[in-house]
Write a protein that holds these residues in place. Structure first.
Motif: not given
Length: 199
Positions: A104-110, A114-130
């Motif tokens: 999504i981010i790659q297509r809308l921005i660059n 996209a990599l920065f957002i994906a890595l941040l989300l991938g390390n986000y504890p509530p996301f990891m728990r979910a």
């Protein structure tokens, strides 16, 4: 804006390796915790989907109805040994969600954002728990992310109907996994109308 962007193999490798590195550091995020009981109901369905279909509380409540989560997980657990199946299931949910957000981010921005957002989300504890336990919220996040990816792709593609059909399928998988997400569907529809190309 180009519809098809070249694959960045470095980004793919980083995203694929992140949950494995996190699991090597601390594998506890990929297993159920001892606090909640709902995730164990789903684990019971996953391990013995036929045996639990007529068992309380599944026979009288909604636990057995979330088949877009329990059936794929049950298939993986049927094919693989228990611990490997657990890791495989949760890694797949993790990767589907992260790669969808990346797309999504790659297509809308660059690519870099996209990599920065994906890595941040991938390390986000509530996301990891979910995505790491057997409750349905990880699958819901993955299906919803994939739905949004297909909506974005439909706005950029000449094959709009194909991507809209895939988005609709993912939307139904999302609602089947967690009925409450039906409240998000109007927002996805608005996002589609904002994102689509003029005819």
């Amino acid at each position: 804006m180009r519809v098809a962007r070249s694959l960045n193999l470095t980004h793919i490798a980083l995203i694929l390796s992140l949950p494995i590195i996190l699991a090597l550091i601390s594998p506890s995020w990929m297993f159920n915790n001892a606090i909640q009981s709902d995730d164990y109901f789903y684990l019971g369905h996953i391990l013995d989907i036929h045996g639990y279909s007529d068992w309380y509380p599944a026979a009288t409540t909604y636990f057995g109805e979330r088949i877009s989560w329990t059936i794929p997980s049950a298939i993986i657990h049927h094919l693989l040994p228990a611990v490997i199946a657990n890791f495989t299931t949760h890694l797949l949910v993790y990767w589907v969600a992260i790669f969808a957000i990346y797309g999504i981010i790659q297509r809308l921005i660059n690519d870099r954002v996209a990599l920065f957002i994906a890595l941040l989300l991938g390390n986000y504890p509530p996301f990891m728990r979910a995505v790491g336990w057997d409750y349905v919220d990880g699958a819901t996040i993955a299906y919803l992310s994939l739905c949004l990816f297909f909506v974005v792709q439909s706005g950029l593609s000449t094959r709009k109907n194909r991507y809209l059909m895939l988005a609709g399928m993912c939307a139904m998988l999302t609602v089947t996994a967690q009925l409450f997400t039906i409240t998000l569907m109007p927002a996805i529809l608005i996002f589609y109308f904002i994102n689509r190309k003029p005819a």
